[in-house]
Design an enzyme around this catalytic site. Structure first.
Site, PDB file in Angstrom:
ATOM      1  N   ASP A  96       0.842  -1.197   0.000  1.00  0.00           N
ATOM      2  CA  ASP A  96       0.000   0.000   0.000  1.00  0.00           C
ATOM      3  C   ASP A  96       0.885   1.259   0.000  1.00  0.00           C
ATOM      4  O   ASP A  96       1.615   1.500   0.969  1.00  0.00           O
ATOM      5  CB  ASP A  96      -0.870  -0.059   1.280  1.00  0.00           C
ATOM      6  CG  ASP A  96      -2.159   0.715   1.167  1.00  0.00           C
ATOM      7  OD1 ASP A  96      -2.170   1.742   0.451  1.00  0.00           O
ATOM      8  OD2 ASP A  96      -3.143   0.316   1.814  1.00  0.00           O
ATOM      9  N   ASP A 196      -2.878   4.783  -2.300  1.00  0.00           N
ATOM     10  CA  ASP A 196      -3.803   5.464  -1.395  1.00  0.00           C
ATOM     11  C   ASP A 196      -4.218   6.828  -1.967  1.00  0.00           C
ATOM     12  O   ASP A 196      -3.348   7.577  -2.447  1.00  0.00           O
ATOM     13  CB  ASP A 196      -3.071   5.665  -0.058  1.00  0.00           C
ATOM     14  CG  ASP A 196      -3.977   6.117   1.069  1.00  0.00           C
ATOM     15  OD1 ASP A 196      -4.899   5.368   1.412  1.00  0.00           O
ATOM     16  OD2 ASP A 196      -3.750   7.214   1.611  1.00  0.00           O
ATOM     17  N   GLU A 246      -6.871   4.134  -5.200  1.00  0.00           N
ATOM     18  CA  GLU A 246      -8.038   4.527  -4.416  1.00  0.00           C
ATOM     19  C   GLU A 246      -8.421   5.931  -4.857  1.00  0.00           C
ATOM     20  O   GLU A 246      -7.631   6.859  -4.714  1.00  0.00           O
ATOM     21  CB  GLU A 246      -7.722   4.518  -2.919  1.00  0.00           C
ATOM     22  CG  GLU A 246      -8.966   4.821  -2.093  1.00  0.00           C
ATOM     23  CD  GLU A 246      -8.663   5.309  -0.688  1.00  0.00           C
ATOM     24  OE1 GLU A 246      -9.522   5.171   0.184  1.00  0.00           O
ATOM     25  OE2 GLU A 246      -7.569   5.857  -0.464  1.00  0.00           O
ATOM     26  N   HIS A 320     -11.229  -1.392   5.023  1.00  0.00           N
ATOM     27  CA  HIS A 320     -10.919  -0.974   6.396  1.00  0.00           C
ATOM     28  C   HIS A 320     -11.453   0.420   6.738  1.00  0.00           C
ATOM     29  O   HIS A 320     -11.272   0.878   7.856  1.00  0.00           O
ATOM     30  CB  HIS A 320      -9.404  -0.997   6.587  1.00  0.00           C
ATOM     31  CG  HIS A 320      -8.715   0.003   5.699  1.00  0.00           C
ATOM     32  ND1 HIS A 320      -8.669  -0.123   4.325  1.00  0.00           N
ATOM     33  CD2 HIS A 320      -8.097   1.164   5.981  1.00  0.00           C
ATOM     34  CE1 HIS A 320      -8.044   0.912   3.817  1.00  0.00           C
ATOM     35  NE2 HIS A 320      -7.689   1.716   4.788  1.00  0.00           N
ATOM     36  N   ASP A 321     -12.055   1.109   5.773  1.00  0.00           N
ATOM     37  CA  ASP A 321     -12.621   2.439   6.035  1.00  0.00           C
ATOM     38  C   ASP A 321     -14.137   2.408   6.085  1.00  0.00           C
ATOM     39  O   ASP A 321     -14.765   3.449   6.266  1.00  0.00           O
ATOM     40  CB  ASP A 321     -12.212   3.416   4.916  1.00  0.00           C
ATOM     41  CG  ASP A 321     -10.723   3.678   4.890  1.00  0.00           C
ATOM     42  OD1 ASP A 321     -10.096   3.686   5.961  1.00  0.00           O
ATOM     43  OD2 ASP A 321     -10.182   3.885   3.784  1.00  0.00           O
TER      44      ASP A 321
HETATM   45  C1  GLC Z   1      -7.274   6.237   2.572  1.00  0.00           C
HETATM   46  C2  GLC Z   1      -7.111   5.076   3.527  1.00  0.00           C
HETATM   47  C3  GLC Z   1      -7.529   5.515   4.884  1.00  0.00           C
HETATM   48  C4  GLC Z   1      -6.632   6.643   5.314  1.00  0.00           C
HETATM   49  C5  GLC Z   1      -6.620   7.772   4.287  1.00  0.00           C
HETATM   50  C6  GLC Z   1      -5.485   8.697   4.515  1.00  0.00           C
HETATM   51  O1  GLC Z   1      -8.585   6.628   2.446  1.00  0.00           O
HETATM   52  O2  GLC Z   1      -7.837   3.976   3.048  1.00  0.00           O
HETATM   53  O3  GLC Z   1      -7.512   4.474   5.828  1.00  0.00           O
HETATM   54  O4  GLC Z   1      -7.065   7.149   6.550  1.00  0.00           O
HETATM   55  O5  GLC Z   1      -6.464   7.282   2.970  1.00  0.00           O
HETATM   56  O6  GLC Z   1      -4.257   8.088   4.199  1.00  0.00           O
END
Ligand code: GLC
Ligand code: CA
Length: 542
Positions: A96, A196, A246, A320-321
């Site tokens: 990641d 990310d 993402e 996980h979010d």
């Molecule tokens: C993404 C991750 C999340 C994190 C954010 C900032 O959305 O999935 O868990 O808090 O980025 O890095």
């Protein structure tokens, strides 16, 4: 044909997966110890959330050193062993890459604070404007997106927590330094990368207040994002690797560009619009029941439009979010097993690469926490205060957290029915979900009709039946509450119908599939002339 159409990715949230040394925290050797399970499940890739050096304010998404391991999770040798053992089982690892920001403990940021101008250029430092922050933008975790540093008399930008400072991608030295990180892990044998919030990396050249929102429209899918991605991918030679970005608040048009093969940016993208259908006015912290018509429309638009322009989706309902989909779109009380299977089917037979988030395959529900002390997540803690300050009572604020907190998806994995769940030999860093009867790998591996068995079958079917991996998709005109689609490859058709309601739903004759029943969320084959039972999902080969 796409490289990754037959693959299934399993996401591991390291801290909550398996603890090998009895400190209550999941770790790298813990993952290695579960590789046989993952191979049995049939997954091809493991996306492992960040385990790099970090103060852990955002559980590792605040990276202080991209090429070293947080001792809490293990050592570099542990990572090398994991890579080698996974490879033996035909499993590849995706790491990641948190490249929009670093932790403020990163050496680069520390040098910037120590007035090293070259490193100040690594971040987005701005002078105060009329004695206050340069813009009115809001952090995604609540509060201003700017933090003032008195010793420099400057503000720095942080779209997330104030300990996560945004990098300045306009600076070629930043881009080079990040390429080196990719090269480092690629040389170690990593099979892919997850990037990310990568569509936020390109900030606008003019800094101004957002009078309509929190500022996101200025930096989401920003001016140079495609250029930067192409450069990163080309210069590190990862165009043919498994990559996923993402994409926060993105658009279909941008996702087509991110994932279209000839663009040579990424293999696939996560988008989140379908996971906002229960946000009132787009606000995560205001509850409303899921708008199922909207969910149908979003899946249809994204799937069909991405297909039309050669884009490729990462398909998922959990990570996980997110709170657990089974509690959110299913009924984890009365139709637990049926909902778990139906939601899996909905995702796994769509066009794209399916992602399974740890625990989803055993029907893990939301945490069910009732006190603030049980929560650990920085976003939840910030928003609890914000909710109280906007007039919510303690009960109301706790209720909202119990539905929306990211900790719902972060509870430790339940390997067995025992009190410590086989996760650890001590009490874990975050409590187990309150409702956990029947929720464990050991229990479900023994049953043929378990949610786990169903996932394993879906993953295998994708490899056996080309229509699932490669067929075209067309959404069916279904009533509210039912999502239906048809996949087609040459002469073969696959019809999928999913009832996302707790009611029996009659099916219009033209929607009743004729063919060979393939798989369904109830033990018995449905009688389509009677319609679909609550949370029934089923598929036919026609
Ligand atoms: C993404 C991750 C999340 C994190 C954010 C900032 O959305 O999935 O868990 O808090 O980025 O890095
Ligand atoms: Ca541990």
């Amino acid at each position: 044909m796409r490289n990754y159409s037959k693959s299934c990715v399993y996401q591991i949230y390291v801290k909550s997966f398996a603890d090998s040394n009895g400190d209550g925290i999941g770790d790298i050797p813990g993952i290695t110890g579960k590789l046989d399970y993952l191979a049995w499940l049939g997954v091809d890739y493991l996306w492992i959330t960040p385990f790099f050096t970090s103060p852990m304010n955002d559980n590792g998404y605040d990276v202080a050193d991209y090429c070293n391991i947080n001792p809490m999770f293990g050592t570099m040798q542990d990572v090398e062993v994991l890579l080698a053992e996974a490879k033996k089982r035909g499993i590849q690892l995706m790491f990641d890459m948190v490249f929009n920001h670093t932790s403020t403990e990163h050496e680069w940021f520390q040098k910037a604070l120590a007035k090293d101008e070259a490193y100040q250029q690594f971040y987005i430092f701005k002078d105060p404007v009329d004695g206050h922050a340069p813009t009115n933008w809001q952090s995604k975790f609540g509060g201003s997106a700017w933090e003032y540093v008195p010793s420099l008399d400057k503000y720095y930008l942080h779209l997330f927590d104030k300990t996560q400072a945004d990098l300045n991608w306009e600076n070629p030295k930043v881009r080079e330094a990040l390429k080196d990180v990719i090269r480092f892990w690629k040389d170690k044998g990593v099979g892919g990368f997850r990037f990310d919030v990568v569509n936020l990396i390109s900030k606008p050249s003019v800094w101004k207040d957002d009078t309509q929102g929190d500022g996101r429209r200025f930096y989401t899918d920003g001016p140079h994002v495609h250029e930067y991605l192409k450069e990163l991918v080309a210069d590190t030679g990862i165009a043919d690797m498994m990559t996923v970005g993402e994409m926060s608040s993105t658009s279909i048009d941008h996702c087509i560009r991110y994932t279209k093969q000839q663009e040579r940016e990424l293999a696939m993208a996560f988008s989140f619009h379908h996971l906002k259908v229960d946000y009132k006015d787009g606000d995560k912290w205001q509850l409303q029941p899921a708008n199922l018509l909207e969910l149908q429309r979003l899946f249809c638009d994204w799937q069909e439009q991405m297909q039309a322009a050669d884009g490729w989706n990462a398909v998922f309902l959990n990570n996980h979010d997110q709170p657990r989909a089974i509690s959110r779109f299913g009924d984890d009380e009365h139709y637990w097993k049926e909902s778990g299977k139906m939601l899996a089917l909905l995702i796994h037979f769509m066009r794209g690469t399916p992602y399974v988030y740890q625990g989803e395959e055993i029907g893990t529900p939301n945490a069910g926490f009732t006190s603030l002390e049980e929560y650990q997540d920085v976003e939840s803690k910030n928003y609890y205060k914000i909710l109280l300050s906007t007039g919510k009572t303690v009960e109301e604020a706790l209720h909202i957290l119990s539905v929306r907190s990211r900790d719902n998806g972060r509870t430790p994995m339940l390997w067995e029915e025992s009190p410590l769940g086989g996760f650890s030999t001590t009490s874990p860093w975050l409590a187990f979900p309150k409702k956990r009867s029947g929720v464990s790998v050991a229990a479900q591996q023994q049953q043929t009709d378990s949610i786990l068995g169903f996932y394993r079958r879906l993953i295998a079917l994708r490899k056996e039946r080309p229509v699932i991996a490669e067929g075209t998709i067309r959404f069916l005109d279904t009533p509210e509450g039912i999502i239906g689609y048809e996949r087609q490859l040459e002469e073969q058709h696959l019809v999928v119908l999913c009832n996302l309601t707790g009611n029996s739903m009659t099916l219009l004759p033209q929607l009743r599939p004729v063919g060979m029943f393939l798989i369904g969320s109830y033990e018995e084959e449905p009688d389509v002339s009677l319609g679909l039972r609550p949370y029934e999902g089923c598929a036919w080969i026609c």
